[in-house]
Design a protein around this motif. Sequence first.
Motif, PDB file in Angstrom:
ATOM      1  N   HIS A  41       0.866  -1.044   0.092  1.00 29.82           N
ATOM      2  CA  HIS A  41       0.031  -0.037  -0.008  1.00 29.82           C
ATOM      3  C   HIS A  41       0.905   1.526   0.052  1.00 29.82           C
ATOM      4  CE1 HIS A  41      -2.400   3.066   1.929  1.00 29.82           C
ATOM      5  NE2 HIS A  41      -3.266   2.724   1.100  1.00 29.82           N
ATOM      6  N   THR A  42       2.054   1.161   0.878  1.00 32.74           N
ATOM      7  CA  THR A  42       2.858   2.573   0.724  1.00 32.74           C
ATOM      8  C   THR A  42       3.635   2.584  -0.340  1.00 32.74           C
ATOM      9  OG1 THR A  42       3.232   1.939   3.231  1.00 32.74           O
ATOM     10  CG2 THR A  42       4.772   3.372   2.005  1.00 32.74           C
ATOM     11  N   TYR A  44       2.383   1.822  -3.668  1.00 35.59           N
ATOM     12  CA  TYR A  44       1.447   2.163  -4.240  1.00 35.59           C
ATOM     13  C   TYR A  44       1.174   3.513  -4.092  1.00 35.59           C
ATOM     14  CZ  TYR A  44      -3.210   2.692  -6.868  1.00 35.59           C
ATOM     15  OH  TYR A  44      -4.114   3.159  -7.710  1.00 35.59           O
ATOM     16  N   SER A  45       0.842   4.146  -2.869  1.00 35.50           N
ATOM     17  CA  SER A  45       0.505   5.466  -2.592  1.00 35.50           C
ATOM     18  C   SER A  45       1.763   6.228  -3.000  1.00 35.50           C
ATOM     19  CB  SER A  45       0.407   5.512  -0.909  1.00 35.50           C
ATOM     20  OG  SER A  45      -0.896   4.866  -0.516  1.00 35.50           O
ATOM     21  N   ASN A  46       2.819   6.041  -2.887  1.00 40.19           N
ATOM     22  CA  ASN A  46       4.167   6.575  -3.158  1.00 40.19           C
ATOM     23  C   ASN A  46       4.093   6.890  -4.791  1.00 40.19           C
ATOM     24  OD1 ASN A  46       6.243   7.945  -2.589  1.00 40.19           O
ATOM     25  ND2 ASN A  46       7.857   6.239  -3.171  1.00 40.19           N
ATOM     26  N   ILE A  80      -4.823  11.734  -4.325  1.00 40.34           N
ATOM     27  CA  ILE A  80      -3.898  10.885  -3.319  1.00 40.34           C
ATOM     28  C   ILE A  80      -4.966  10.262  -2.104  1.00 40.34           C
ATOM     29  CG2 ILE A  80      -3.164  13.052  -1.774  1.00 40.34           C
ATOM     30  CD1 ILE A  80      -1.169   9.865  -2.660  1.00 40.34           C
ATOM     31  N   VAL A  83      -6.847   6.912  -1.856  1.00 41.65           N
ATOM     32  CA  VAL A  83      -6.242   5.542  -1.691  1.00 41.65           C
ATOM     33  C   VAL A  83      -5.813   5.810  -0.319  1.00 41.65           C
ATOM     34  CG1 VAL A  83      -5.654   4.912  -3.963  1.00 41.65           C
ATOM     35  CG2 VAL A  83      -3.895   6.280  -2.740  1.00 41.65           C
ATOM     36  N   LEU A  84      -6.068   6.660   0.405  1.00 40.71           N
ATOM     37  CA  LEU A  84      -5.173   6.989   2.028  1.00 40.71           C
ATOM     38  C   LEU A  84      -6.538   6.875   2.773  1.00 40.71           C
ATOM     39  CD1 LEU A  84      -2.647   9.379   1.264  1.00 40.71           C
ATOM     40  CD2 LEU A  84      -2.279   7.098   1.658  1.00 40.71           C
TER      41      LEU A  84
END
Length: 200
Positions: A41-42, A44-46, A80, A83-84
């Motif tokens: 997840h980190t 993908y978010s990045n 952003i 997804v957070l």
Amino acid sequence: MIKRPFFHALLRDQTGATLTEFAIIAPVLMILVMGVFDAGHTQYSNALLNGVMQKAGRDLTLQTAFQNEAAIDAAVRNQIGNVLPGDATVQLNKLSHFEFEDIGEEEEYDDINADGLCNNGEPFVDYNNNGQWDANRGFDGIGGARDAVLFTAIVRYDRLFPVANLIGLSDQVEIRASTVLRNQPFDEQAVLEAPEGNCV
């Protein structure tokens, strides 16, 4: 008195062995699975944040950037945010510079006492004209024509999986992305006026 065959039977009995083995392996397996999902997840978010910032950087170079700056910032936050977690914070910083080589550079100063610090009234060049010495000589905001802009997003949010304390990580994730752009030459670049000041 317990007969000897009972002990032999007990030693050979494997009833419940699978359950015992699973009880030993399950915690490690669950931590591993949660860790993989958390790292995924980190990442993908990045990747999403980097893509959003590249698009925002291109939009900020246009002549309409001054009118659309708030909308561009909102687009970064919205994309952003998809997804957070809801408590995520998105901090957007823009620093404009006269030239690309100014990005990340401190304001020049005369280190009279050779201590590596700007202090004791030492003279410095106030590039951003804010009356104090800065470790980064950029102006706040997107600047003007032909200025080089460093646009940075810093995103912080609580981890989605309760794995942090189990493997020694922070409860909060911080990701950041930056892009550098030059404003379109829709006008002449302003003359850089950098007065001298004195370090505190």
